[in-house]
Design a protein around this motif. Structure first.
Motif, mmCIF file in Angstrom:
data_model
loop_
_atom_site.group_PDB
_atom_site.id
_atom_site.type_symbol
_atom_site.label_atom_id
_atom_site.label_comp_id
_atom_site.label_asym_id
_atom_site.label_seq_id
_atom_site.Cartn_x
_atom_site.Cartn_y
_atom_site.Cartn_z
ATOM 1 N N ASP A 7 -17.636 6.989 -1.055
ATOM 2 C CA ASP A 7 -16.752 7.481 -2.123
ATOM 3 C C ASP A 7 -16.757 6.490 -3.287
ATOM 4 N N THR A 8 -16.635 5.205 -2.963
ATOM 5 C CA THR A 8 -16.634 4.175 -4.007
ATOM 6 C C THR A 8 -17.998 4.146 -4.721
ATOM 7 N N CYS A 9 -19.095 4.256 -3.955
ATOM 8 C CA CYS A 9 -20.436 4.266 -4.584
ATOM 9 C C CYS A 9 -20.550 5.435 -5.563
ATOM 10 N N HIS A 66 -12.986 -9.087 -10.290
ATOM 11 C CA HIS A 66 -13.809 -8.260 -9.400
ATOM 12 C C HIS A 66 -14.392 -9.097 -8.272
ATOM 13 N N PHE A 67 -13.767 -8.946 -7.097
ATOM 14 C CA PHE A 67 -14.226 -9.651 -5.892
ATOM 15 C C PHE A 67 -15.358 -8.853 -5.249
ATOM 16 N N MET A 68 -16.138 -9.524 -4.402
ATOM 17 C CA MET A 68 -17.218 -8.860 -3.661
ATOM 18 C C MET A 68 -16.809 -8.718 -2.195
ATOM 19 N N THR A 88 -7.103 -6.158 -12.247
ATOM 20 C CA THR A 88 -7.652 -5.060 -11.463
ATOM 21 C C THR A 88 -8.963 -5.490 -10.812
ATOM 22 N N ASN A 89 -9.129 -5.067 -9.560
ATOM 23 C CA ASN A 89 -10.378 -5.337 -8.833
ATOM 24 C C ASN A 89 -11.364 -4.173 -9.008
ATOM 25 N N THR A 90 -11.147 -3.370 -10.043
ATOM 26 C CA THR A 90 -12.063 -2.232 -10.237
ATOM 27 C C THR A 90 -13.531 -2.673 -10.192
ATOM 28 N N SER A 91 -14.363 -1.803 -9.626
ATOM 29 C CA SER A 91 -15.800 -2.084 -9.523
ATOM 30 C C SER A 91 -16.538 -1.753 -10.791
ATOM 31 N N PHE A 146 -21.091 0.398 4.046
ATOM 32 C CA PHE A 146 -20.152 -0.718 4.137
ATOM 33 C C PHE A 146 -19.213 -0.727 2.924
ATOM 34 N N ILE A 147 -19.761 -0.480 1.745
ATOM 35 C CA ILE A 147 -18.942 -0.436 0.518
ATOM 36 C C ILE A 147 -18.017 0.776 0.563
ATOM 37 N N GLY A 148 -18.517 1.917 1.061
ATOM 38 C CA GLY A 148 -17.789 3.196 1.029
ATOM 39 C C GLY A 148 -18.551 4.141 0.116
ATOM 40 N N ALA A 191 -6.007 -3.203 -6.065
ATOM 41 C CA ALA A 191 -7.260 -2.867 -5.350
ATOM 42 C C ALA A 191 -7.084 -1.510 -4.670
ATOM 43 N N ILE A 192 -6.726 -0.503 -5.478
ATOM 44 C CA ILE A 192 -6.560 0.857 -4.929
ATOM 45 C C ILE A 192 -7.822 1.662 -5.252
ATOM 46 N N VAL A 193 -7.724 2.972 -5.043
ATOM 47 C CA VAL A 193 -8.897 3.839 -5.197
ATOM 48 C C VAL A 193 -9.516 3.745 -6.613
ATOM 49 N N GLU A 194 -10.851 3.873 -6.667
ATOM 50 C CA GLU A 194 -11.603 3.710 -7.930
ATOM 51 C C GLU A 194 -11.498 4.994 -8.768
ATOM 52 N N ASN A 195 -10.323 5.236 -9.321
ATOM 53 C CA ASN A 195 -10.099 6.461 -10.087
ATOM 54 C C ASN A 195 -9.208 6.117 -11.276
ATOM 55 N N ASP A 217 0.877 -1.178 0.000
ATOM 56 C CA ASP A 217 0.000 0.000 0.000
ATOM 57 C C ASP A 217 0.911 1.224 0.000
ATOM 58 N N ALA A 218 0.492 2.266 -0.697
ATOM 59 C CA ALA A 218 1.284 3.501 -0.739
ATOM 60 C C ALA A 218 1.333 4.143 0.648
ATOM 61 N N ASN A 219 0.355 3.813 1.478
ATOM 62 C CA ASN A 219 0.268 4.385 2.824
ATOM 63 C C ASN A 219 0.676 3.306 3.834
ATOM 64 N N GLY A 220 1.809 3.547 4.530
ATOM 65 C CA GLY A 220 2.355 2.545 5.458
ATOM 66 C C GLY A 220 1.386 2.184 6.577
ATOM 67 N N THR A 221 0.638 3.183 7.065
ATOM 68 C CA THR A 221 -0.318 2.911 8.149
ATOM 69 C C THR A 221 -1.427 1.995 7.641
ATOM 70 N N ALA A 222 -1.903 2.268 6.419
ATOM 71 C CA ALA A 222 -2.967 1.423 5.840
ATOM 72 C C ALA A 222 -2.468 -0.012 5.685
ATOM 73 N N LEU A 223 -1.196 -0.157 5.336
ATOM 74 C CA LEU A 223 -0.623 -1.504 5.181
ATOM 75 C C LEU A 223 -0.624 -2.226 6.529
ATOM 76 N N LYS A 280 -18.676 3.565 6.724
ATOM 77 C CA LYS A 280 -18.124 2.889 7.912
ATOM 78 C C LYS A 280 -16.628 3.172 8.085
ATOM 79 N N LYS A 281 -15.876 3.164 6.960
ATOM 80 C CA LYS A 281 -14.419 3.305 7.082
ATOM 81 C C LYS A 281 -14.003 4.674 7.611
ATOM 82 N N SER A 282 -14.861 5.704 7.442
ATOM 83 C CA SER A 282 -14.490 7.046 7.924
ATOM 84 C C SER A 282 -15.237 7.393 9.220
HETATM 85 P P1 NAD Z 1 -10.207 1.446 0.383
HETATM 86 O O1 NAD Z 1 -10.351 2.918 0.414
HETATM 87 O O2 NAD Z 1 -10.666 0.638 1.574
HETATM 88 O O3 NAD Z 1 -8.661 1.038 0.138
HETATM 89 C C1 NAD Z 1 -7.881 1.554 -0.911
HETATM 90 C C2 NAD Z 1 -6.415 1.449 -0.479
HETATM 91 O O4 NAD Z 1 -5.610 1.774 -1.607
HETATM 92 C C3 NAD Z 1 -6.036 2.442 0.640
HETATM 93 O O5 NAD Z 1 -5.427 1.722 1.703
HETATM 94 C C4 NAD Z 1 -5.038 3.397 -0.039
HETATM 95 O O6 NAD Z 1 -4.005 3.815 0.829
HETATM 96 C C5 NAD Z 1 -4.487 2.531 -1.159
HETATM 97 N N1 NAD Z 1 -3.986 3.294 -2.317
HETATM 98 C C6 NAD Z 1 -4.575 4.351 -2.938
HETATM 99 N N2 NAD Z 1 -3.826 4.739 -3.986
HETATM 100 C C7 NAD Z 1 -2.744 3.896 -4.026
HETATM 101 C C8 NAD Z 1 -1.627 3.764 -4.895
HETATM 102 N N3 NAD Z 1 -1.448 4.584 -5.944
HETATM 103 N N4 NAD Z 1 -0.732 2.773 -4.660
HETATM 104 C C9 NAD Z 1 -0.895 1.928 -3.607
HETATM 105 N N5 NAD Z 1 -1.932 2.010 -2.737
HETATM 106 C C10 NAD Z 1 -2.844 2.977 -2.968
HETATM 107 O O7 NAD Z 1 -10.935 0.949 -0.930
HETATM 108 P P2 NAD Z 1 -11.629 -0.474 -1.231
HETATM 109 O O8 NAD Z 1 -13.048 -0.412 -0.784
HETATM 110 O O9 NAD Z 1 -10.743 -1.559 -0.748
HETATM 111 O O10 NAD Z 1 -11.670 -0.433 -2.826
HETATM 112 C C11 NAD Z 1 -10.512 -0.718 -3.587
HETATM 113 C C12 NAD Z 1 -10.914 -1.072 -5.007
HETATM 114 O O11 NAD Z 1 -11.793 -2.202 -4.984
HETATM 115 C C13 NAD Z 1 -11.661 0.029 -5.762
HETATM 116 O O12 NAD Z 1 -11.320 -0.039 -7.126
HETATM 117 C C14 NAD Z 1 -13.111 -0.371 -5.550
HETATM 118 O O13 NAD Z 1 -13.972 0.134 -6.541
HETATM 119 C C15 NAD Z 1 -13.005 -1.884 -5.628
HETATM 120 N N6 NAD Z 1 -14.080 -2.617 -4.966
HETATM 121 C C16 NAD Z 1 -14.617 -2.142 -3.801
HETATM 122 C C17 NAD Z 1 -15.620 -2.864 -3.187
HETATM 123 C C18 NAD Z 1 -16.227 -2.390 -1.897
HETATM 124 O O14 NAD Z 1 -17.283 -2.909 -1.506
HETATM 125 N N7 NAD Z 1 -15.631 -1.437 -1.196
HETATM 126 C C19 NAD Z 1 -16.058 -4.074 -3.737
HETATM 127 C C20 NAD Z 1 -15.458 -4.544 -4.910
HETATM 128 C C21 NAD Z 1 -14.467 -3.798 -5.525
#
Ligand code: NAD
Ligand code: CAA
Length: 283
Positions: A238-240, A140-142, A116-119, A234-236, A89-93, A33-39, A273-275
């Motif tokens: 931001d992700t929704c 794409h995992f659930m 990629t686990n993109t949604s 639960f999903i987030g 499985a990073i941010v959905e961007n 993870d790019a963020n050590g605390t998140a790891l 939930k995460k925030s």
């Molecule tokens: P999350 O916010 O819980 O976690 C994302 C993690 O990615 C964070 O720990 C962040 O520090 C890290 N990150 C961000 N940019 C990074 C980079 N450039 N390099 C390394 N690490 C980086 O998000 P999530 O809910 O786990 O979602 C992750 C992905 O999975 C998204 O694409 C999302 O659409 C997809 N997804 C989410 C769900 C869900 O229910 N939340 C379900 C299926 C798929």
């Protein structure tokens, strides 16, 4: 080439879950993870879930130890050079994912599959930033990954049969059922689920009922395990919102317009939930 060593990138709720099930299935897993605390937090969550599974006698102490032994922290992205498969499985961007896939294409050996686990984002577009689009695929995992049985496997326009077969087989080895889905915005799962969640948010926005009552309607009236607003938290949120934007842009159809209340909550930092706050407050 068989898949033995896997890097999971992103140790959030999805990445940590994917790393856990892969390590439990006997793969050598590097979690980055790019963020050590998140790891650190991701690894702690995995340890906690494994301890709970031992307490519930779903796994033995030995299985827990061997899972943790299969799982390593990767401080640097460059460690991906030793891996046969990378699951992102990073941010959905799209911009952030594209940058990462460009880097991975440089770092990893020619045989490595990039998943990629993109949604919702187009696999074809992510693949196009690499020099190996035939080895890029959606996996794409659930959520929560250790519990939910489905994996959508999405081929980009150039994904080859070998990559598809390896990833479908790996999903089975992780104890999941895979379904092949075409590369359309939201694939199948989120094309169906997210408009329901968005509609539930509109119902709150328009004062139809409170979040609690809307969730009760769907839990007791439709036997859903969670109401749509609890599930959105639960999903987030931001992700929704990211997923609704992808549906709205991708189909250019007003039926996918993200609810203004969803935008407002995300702007406020209420990511669910995460925030600590979304439609509900979490301590
Ligand atoms: P999350 O916010 O819980 O976690 C994302 C993690 O990615 C964070 O720990 C962040 O520090 C890290 N990150 C961000 N940019 C990074 C980079 N450039 N390099 C390394 N690490 C980086 O998000 P999530 O809910 O786990 O979602 C992750 C992905 O999975 C998204 O694409 C999302 O659409 C997809 N997804 C989410 C769900 C869900 O229910 N939340 C379900 C299926 C798929
Ligand atoms: N991680 C791992 N395991 C978890 C978990 C988590 N986050 N949450 C719950 N579990 C496990 C629990 O440990 C428990 O197992 P044990 O009893 O053996 O310990 C089991 O799941 C049931 O949990 P609970 O009894 O605490 O709660 P529950 O019966 O309400 O089940 C649930 C929890 C499985 C999450 C259930 O509420 C559910 O199925 N909710 C809907 C989930 C869903 O729809 N997921 C898809 C989201 S959309 C998506 O993922 C795609 C996308 O791109 C956005």
């Amino acid at each position: 080439m068989t898949i033995k060593r896997v890097m999971v990138i992103g140790a959030g709720q999805m990445g940590a879950g994917i790393a856990q099930v892969a390590a439990q299935a006997g793969f050598e897993v590097l979690l980055h993870d790019a963020n050590g605390t998140a790891l650190d937090e991701g690894i702690q969550r995995i340890e906690k879930l494994l301890t709970r599974a031992v307490q519930k006698t779903r796994i033995t102490d030995e299985e827990k130890a061997s899972t943790l032994n299969n799982l390593k922290r990767a401080k640097k992205l460059e460690d991906a050079r030793t891996c046969d498969l990378v699951i992102e499985a990073i941010v959905e961007n799209m911009d952030v994912k594209s940058k990462l896939f460009r880097e991975l294409d440089e770092i990893t050996p020619a045989h490595t599959i990039l998943a990629t686990n993109t949604s919702s984002l187009p696999i074809t577009e992510i693949a196009a930033v690499t020099n190996r689009p035939e080895q890029v695929i959606g996996m794409h995992f659930m959520n929560p990954v250790p519990v939910m049985k489905l994996v959508e496997v999405i081929r980009g326009i150039q994904t080859n049969d070998e990559t598809y077969e390896k990833i479908s087989q790996m999903a089975e080895e992780l104890g999941k059922t895979s379904v092949e889905v075409a590369d359309f915005p939201g694939f199948a799962a989120n094309r169906i689920l997210m408009p329901m969640i968005n509609e539930a948010i509109y119902a709150v926005y328009e004062g139809v009922a409170s979040p609690e009552d809307i969730d009760t309607v769907m839990k007791l009236g439709m036997n859903h395990p969670m109401g749509p607003l609890q599930l959105a938290d639960f999903i987030g949120l931001d992700t929704c919102l990211y997923i609704m934007e992808v549906l709205y842009d991708g189909f250019a159809d007003s039926k996918y317009r993200p609810c203004p209340l969803l935008r407002k909550y995300v702007k406020a930092g209420w990511h669910g939930k995460k925030s600590g706050r979304g439609f509900y407050v979490y301590s």
